[in-house]
Enzyme design. Structure first.
Site, PDB file in Angstrom:
ATOM      1  N   CYS A 180      34.052  40.459  39.419  1.00 56.49           N
ATOM      2  CA  CYS A 180      35.351  39.799  39.296  1.00 56.49           C
ATOM      3  C   CYS A 180      35.217  38.308  39.588  1.00 56.49           C
ATOM      4  CB  CYS A 180      36.354  40.443  40.251  1.00 56.49           C
ATOM      5  SG  CYS A 180      38.053  39.854  40.055  1.00 56.49           S
ATOM      6  N   CYS A 181      34.490  37.953  40.663  1.00 58.90           N
ATOM      7  CA  CYS A 181      34.260  36.550  41.005  1.00 58.90           C
ATOM      8  C   CYS A 181      33.494  35.829  39.900  1.00 58.90           C
ATOM      9  CB  CYS A 181      33.484  36.440  42.317  1.00 58.90           C
ATOM     10  SG  CYS A 181      34.450  36.812  43.803  1.00 58.90           S
ATOM     11  N   CYS A 206      41.618  33.715  46.250  1.00 56.67           N
ATOM     12  CA  CYS A 206      42.592  34.525  45.531  1.00 56.67           C
ATOM     13  C   CYS A 206      43.457  35.313  46.522  1.00 56.67           C
ATOM     14  CB  CYS A 206      41.878  35.495  44.592  1.00 56.67           C
ATOM     15  SG  CYS A 206      41.022  34.680  43.228  1.00 56.67           S
ATOM     16  N   CYS A 239      42.358  38.727  47.988  1.00 53.44           N
ATOM     17  CA  CYS A 239      41.082  38.722  48.704  1.00 53.44           C
ATOM     18  C   CYS A 239      41.089  37.792  49.921  1.00 53.44           C
ATOM     19  CB  CYS A 239      39.951  38.313  47.767  1.00 53.44           C
ATOM     20  SG  CYS A 239      39.743  39.422  46.356  1.00 53.44           S
ATOM     21  N   CYS A 291      31.018  33.982  47.017  1.00 49.90           N
ATOM     22  CA  CYS A 291      31.530  34.424  45.709  1.00 49.90           C
ATOM     23  C   CYS A 291      30.611  34.053  44.551  1.00 49.90           C
ATOM     24  CB  CYS A 291      32.914  33.833  45.458  1.00 49.90           C
ATOM     25  SG  CYS A 291      32.938  32.041  45.385  1.00 49.90           S
TER      26      CYS A 291
END
Length: 238
Positions: A121-122, A204, A207, A232
């Site tokens: 996702c990162c 985000c 997170c 990340c």
């Protein structure tokens, strides 16, 4: 590996004792030696707001990574920053061709289920857009501070980023939190109000959480993971 021309130019800068100069002097030297090839990435954090104030009257390009999952307070800070400085801040977004199938296959919050999913996702939301933002530049200015992570304690203000083939400059690497806050207050710089609510490292919304007294600076990021994995991929330190 750093190409020979870039290495030679950078070595000349080091020979001029550039590390002993003020932030303003260093920024001017970088712009002179790398015209239109110096960029600054902002996430509108305390640190990045300080650096924005330093680069406000320069020819340094400013960009941000909009992951699509930022806090509303971060967007508010973005708006306030543009209003104060009138700077063009270029936004880079995730590639829909990567993001849409990932969410379709794994759901919107799969980062909670595994480190692998979180890092993917990162990569999609931050790392890949970053590579597009850095393309064509020679110097990348960041707001990294040594206090924020064990992995950052031994950094130099200048470092070669092999992954992105770029020289990184961390102007406030050795500033304390008190110095950052004092500069923000003294210069009336807009900042993310989440910093007043226990949020130190802001990313985000799903997170990031506020930290408790005595917790590590990075405890609020990906708090469900082992502390040693809390990067990340934007800043890879050897």
């Amino acid at each position: 590996m750093m190409d020979n021309d870039l290495k030679e130019t950078f070595q000349k800068l080091l020979d001029q004792n550039i590390k002993q100069k003020s932030i303003e002097e260093v920024l001017e030297i970088l712009v002179q030696n790398f015209p239109d090839q110096v960029c600054f990435s902002t996430s509108f954090s305390f640190e990045d707001q300080v650096i924005t104030d330093f680069v406000k009257n320069s020819d340094i390009k400013v960009f941000t990574l909009d992951t699509g999952r930022l806090f509303e307070d971060t967007y508010n800070t973005w708006n306030l920053t543009k209003s104060k400085y009138k700077l063009p801040i270029k936004a880079y977004y995730p590639n829909p061709g990567e993001l849409e199938p990932f969410i379709q296959d794994n759901g919107p919050d799969s980062f909670y289920r595994s480190v692998e999913n979180r890092k993917t996702c990162c990569d999609i939301r931050k790392v890949h857009p970053l590579k597009r933002a850095l393309k064509g530049n020679k110097i990348w200015i960041t707001g990294l501070r040594a206090e924020h992570s064990v992995a950052r304690e031994n950094l130099s203000q200048f470092e070669w980023d092999e992954s992105n083939q770029i020289i990184k400059y961390h102007p406030i690497l050795f500033w304390t939190t008190e110095q950052v806050r004092d500069y923000i207050k003294k210069n009336n710089i807009p900042y993310n109000v989440l910093h007043d609510k226990g949020f130190v490292s802001i990313g985000c919304a799903p997170c990031t959480r506020a930290i408790q007294p005595g917790e590590d600076f990075r405890a609020g990021r990906w708090w469900w993971e082992d502390a040693s994995k809390k990067e990340c991929g934007l800043h890879v330190h050897k």
